[in-house]
Motif scaffolding. Structure first.
Motif, mmCIF file in Angstrom:
data_model
loop_
_atom_site.group_PDB
_atom_site.id
_atom_site.type_symbol
_atom_site.label_atom_id
_atom_site.label_comp_id
_atom_site.label_asym_id
_atom_site.label_seq_id
_atom_site.Cartn_x
_atom_site.Cartn_y
_atom_site.Cartn_z
ATOM 1 N N GLN A 4 -29.791 32.895 43.420
ATOM 2 C CA GLN A 4 -29.995 34.327 43.374
ATOM 3 C C GLN A 4 -31.338 34.683 42.742
ATOM 4 O OE1 GLN A 4 -26.232 35.062 41.331
ATOM 5 N NE2 GLN A 4 -25.666 36.356 43.050
ATOM 6 N N LEU A 5 -32.053 33.698 42.245
ATOM 7 C CA LEU A 5 -33.388 33.914 41.675
ATOM 8 C C LEU A 5 -34.412 33.555 42.740
ATOM 9 C CD1 LEU A 5 -32.979 32.319 38.126
ATOM 10 C CD2 LEU A 5 -32.501 34.655 38.850
ATOM 11 N N ALA A 51 -34.019 38.480 40.184
ATOM 12 C CA ALA A 51 -32.611 38.099 40.283
ATOM 13 C C ALA A 51 -31.921 39.115 41.183
ATOM 14 C CB ALA A 51 -31.973 38.095 38.895
ATOM 15 N N TRP A 52 -31.242 38.611 42.192
ATOM 16 C CA TRP A 52 -30.580 39.463 43.179
ATOM 17 C C TRP A 52 -29.071 39.294 43.064
ATOM 18 C CZ3 TRP A 52 -33.469 42.358 46.752
ATOM 19 C CH2 TRP A 52 -34.840 42.103 46.741
ATOM 20 N N VAL A 58 -31.394 42.916 40.132
ATOM 21 C CA VAL A 58 -30.694 43.243 38.888
ATOM 22 C C VAL A 58 -31.486 42.834 37.650
ATOM 23 C CG1 VAL A 58 -28.397 43.252 39.925
ATOM 24 C CG2 VAL A 58 -29.338 41.109 39.005
ATOM 25 N N ALA A 59 -32.517 42.030 37.836
ATOM 26 C CA ALA A 59 -33.374 41.603 36.729
ATOM 27 C C ALA A 59 -34.643 41.018 37.337
ATOM 28 C CB ALA A 59 -32.671 40.567 35.854
ATOM 29 N N LEU A 60 -35.699 40.976 36.533
ATOM 30 C CA LEU A 60 -36.934 40.392 37.042
ATOM 31 C C LEU A 60 -37.815 39.927 35.898
ATOM 32 C CD1 LEU A 60 -39.444 42.576 36.583
ATOM 33 C CD2 LEU A 60 -38.284 43.729 38.450
ATOM 34 N N ALA A 61 -38.727 39.052 36.257
ATOM 35 C CA ALA A 61 -39.738 38.566 35.317
ATOM 36 C C ALA A 61 -41.072 38.535 36.043
ATOM 37 C CB ALA A 61 -39.381 37.171 34.814
ATOM 38 N N GLY A 62 -42.064 39.187 35.464
ATOM 39 C CA GLY A 62 -43.432 39.099 35.954
ATOM 40 C C GLY A 62 -44.155 38.053 35.115
ATOM 41 N N TYR A 63 -44.878 37.155 35.759
ATOM 42 C CA TYR A 63 -45.486 36.045 35.025
ATOM 43 C C TYR A 63 -46.759 35.583 35.712
ATOM 44 C CZ TYR A 63 -43.751 32.999 38.713
ATOM 45 O OH TYR A 63 -43.530 32.415 39.941
ATOM 46 N N GLY A 92 -31.449 37.533 32.025
ATOM 47 C CA GLY A 92 -32.691 37.234 31.314
ATOM 48 C C GLY A 92 -32.786 35.770 30.935
ATOM 49 N N ALA A 93 -31.686 35.202 30.477
ATOM 50 C CA ALA A 93 -31.662 33.782 30.117
ATOM 51 C C ALA A 93 -31.927 32.911 31.342
ATOM 52 C CB ALA A 93 -30.319 33.423 29.478
ATOM 53 N N ARG A 94 -31.332 33.264 32.466
ATOM 54 C CA ARG A 94 -31.552 32.490 33.705
ATOM 55 C C ARG A 94 -33.004 32.582 34.153
ATOM 56 N NH1 ARG A 94 -26.459 34.846 36.880
ATOM 57 N NH2 ARG A 94 -25.176 34.814 35.035
#
Length: 147
Positions: A4-5, A51-52, A58-63, A92-94
Motif C-alpha cells: 500500500q506504500l 500510503a493508500w 491516508v499518509a505520505l512522506a516527502g523526501y 507514519g511508522a511504515r
C-alpha cells in the motif's frame, strides 16, 4: 500492508496527495499550487511516498537524497503526515521504515528530519521510532519570504 506504500509517479497520484499534505502544510492554498511546487522540487530530487487505503491517500512522506559535509550522503524527510482520521494506525511508522530501507539501499549514513520545537506529539512519535535529536536548526526569513 507494504504494497500500500507507493512512490507517487503521476499527476493524478500527486493530486490525490494534496488533501493530506494540506493538513501538514495549510499555507498551500490550492491543489494547483501544491502540484506546481512539487513539480519544481522534483527537479532537485524531491519525491513523495504515499500510503493508500481503499483508493485514498491516508499518509505520505516527502523526501530527497542529499549530501553535505556534516553527514555525507543522507536521506532528508521534508514532510511526514498521516491524515487526521487515520492517525494511530502506524502509517507514519511504515513510511519511516520504507524510507530507512531506501536510505540503506542508497548507501546513506543517516535519515534526517526537522520538526517544530513545540510539536510534542511528533517528537514523541520520532523518539518512539528510534530517531534522536542531534541539533537545533536556526533560520531567518529573507526578503522574498516577507512578501
Amino acid at each position: 500492508m507494504d504494497d500500500q506504500l507507493k512512490d507517487v509517479e503521476t499527476a493524478e497520484q500527486l493530486r490525490a496527495c494534496y488533501p493530506v499534505m494540506k493538513q501538514l502544510r495549510p499555507h498551500l492554498e490550492t491543489e494547483d499550487e501544491f502540484v506546481a511546487r512539487v513539480t519544481r522540487m522534483s527537479e532537485h530530487g524531491y519525491r513523495i511516498l504515499a500510503a493508500w487505503d481503499e483508493g485514498e491517500v491516508v499518509a505520505l512522506a516527502g523526501y530527497r537524497l542529499q549530501e553535505n559535509l556534516v553527514y555525507g550522503r543522507f536521506l532528508y524527510v521534508d514532510d511526514l503526515v498521516a491524515a487526521e482520521k487515520t492517525r494511530g494506525r502506524r502509517w507514519g511508522a511504515r513510511l519511516l521504515e520504507r524510507l530507512t530501507a531506501y536510505g540503506d539501499r542508497a548507501e546513506c549514513v543517516k535519515l534526517v528530519l526537522d520538526t517544530g520545537m513545540a510539536n510534542a506529539l511528533a517528537q514523541r512519535f520520532y523518539f518512539r521510532e528510534g530517531l534522536l535529536t542531534g541539533a537545533l536548526r536556526f533560520g531567518k526569513f529573507l526578503k522574498a519570504g516577507a512578501a
